[in-house]
Scaffold this active site. Structure first.
Site, PDB file in Angstrom:
ATOM      1  N   ARG A  66      42.745  87.124  32.688  1.00 20.09           N
ATOM      2  CA  ARG A  66      43.793  87.075  33.521  1.00 20.09           C
ATOM      3  C   ARG A  66      45.126  86.286  32.504  1.00 20.09           C
ATOM      4  O   ARG A  66      46.365  86.731  32.935  1.00 20.09           O
ATOM      5  CB  ARG A  66      43.732  86.610  34.918  1.00 20.09           C
ATOM      6  CG  ARG A  66      42.701  87.553  35.608  1.00 20.09           C
ATOM      7  CD  ARG A  66      42.533  87.168  37.229  1.00 20.09           C
ATOM      8  NE  ARG A  66      41.904  85.925  37.401  1.00 20.09           N
ATOM      9  CZ  ARG A  66      42.047  85.130  38.484  1.00 20.09           C
ATOM     10  NH1 ARG A  66      42.279  85.656  39.582  1.00 20.09           N
ATOM     11  NH2 ARG A  66      41.322  84.127  38.624  1.00 20.09           N
ATOM     12  N   GLU A 103      32.780  75.331  35.340  1.00 26.58           N
ATOM     13  CA  GLU A 103      32.133  74.646  36.469  1.00 26.58           C
ATOM     14  C   GLU A 103      30.881  75.440  36.764  1.00 26.58           C
ATOM     15  O   GLU A 103      30.131  74.656  37.315  1.00 26.58           O
ATOM     16  CB  GLU A 103      32.989  74.803  37.678  1.00 26.58           C
ATOM     17  CG  GLU A 103      33.696  76.007  37.851  1.00 26.58           C
ATOM     18  CD  GLU A 103      35.204  76.610  37.115  1.00 26.58           C
ATOM     19  OE1 GLU A 103      35.720  77.721  37.376  1.00 26.58           O
ATOM     20  OE2 GLU A 103      35.098  76.191  36.117  1.00 26.58           O
TER      21      GLU A 103
END
Length: 178
Positions: A66, A103
């Site tokens: 993105r 993460e």
């Protein structure tokens, strides 16, 4: 951070939460409703470029995937070249690679060896700043090639994850903080 409250509210209203994507427990922030609105999309690009106007930026690095969507028009707005930072094995020419932790796992990014020249002024663009690992790896790539990091521009920062602190909060700009 960018202070246009009305823009921030409009952006937040256009985000779509997708539960358990890409893995259980993750809430994915889908930006495609925002991208479908050409006026709002243009305002977002302008806001992401604004903090770097007048800084003689020569390259904008957009992070897969993105970051490509946002980074290329930011580069045009800054009259700068665009550099894609891709997952390993996706670029056709000689590359430099940097590994990092996410993460929810580990990954790597690479750019072409000739994408950033010594002394070029670089802005890194991506959609979301979470823990900062991806952005930090991208900054290391630019540095390996001799680029001078001017800062980071994100559509959104997940403030509860402290990624901005990891990158140096004074170098991080965003349209919204969640």
């Amino acid at each position: 951070m960018i202070a246009d409250v009305s823009l921030a509210d409009e952006v937040k209203a256009r985000l779509r939460d997708v539960q358990d994507f890409p893995r259980p427990g993750i809430v994915f922030k889908d930006i495609t409703p925002l991208l479908a609105d050409p006026v709002l999309f243009g305002r977002v690009i302008n806001a992401m470029a604004a903090p770097f106007r007048g800084q003689h930026v020569t390259k904008v690095i957009g992070v897969e995937a993105r970051g490509f969507i946002l980074g290329a028009p930011v580069a045009l707005a800054l009259n700068a070249g665009f550099v894609p930072a891709r997952k390993p094995g996706k670029l056709p020419h000689r590359t430099v690679v940097e590994r990092y932790s996410l993460e929810y796992g580990t990954d790597g990014l690479e750019i072409h060896q000739d994408a950033v020249l010594q002394g070029e002024r670089v802005v890194i663009v991506d959609d979301v700043l979470a823990t900062g690992g991806t952005a930090e790896a991208t900054a290391k790539l630019a540095s390996k090639l001799g680029g001078e990091l001017m800062g980071f521009s994100f559509l959104m920062v997940l403030g509860f994850l402290d990624g901005a602190k990891r990158l140096g909060a004074d170098r991080v700009r965003s349209v919204i903080t969640l």
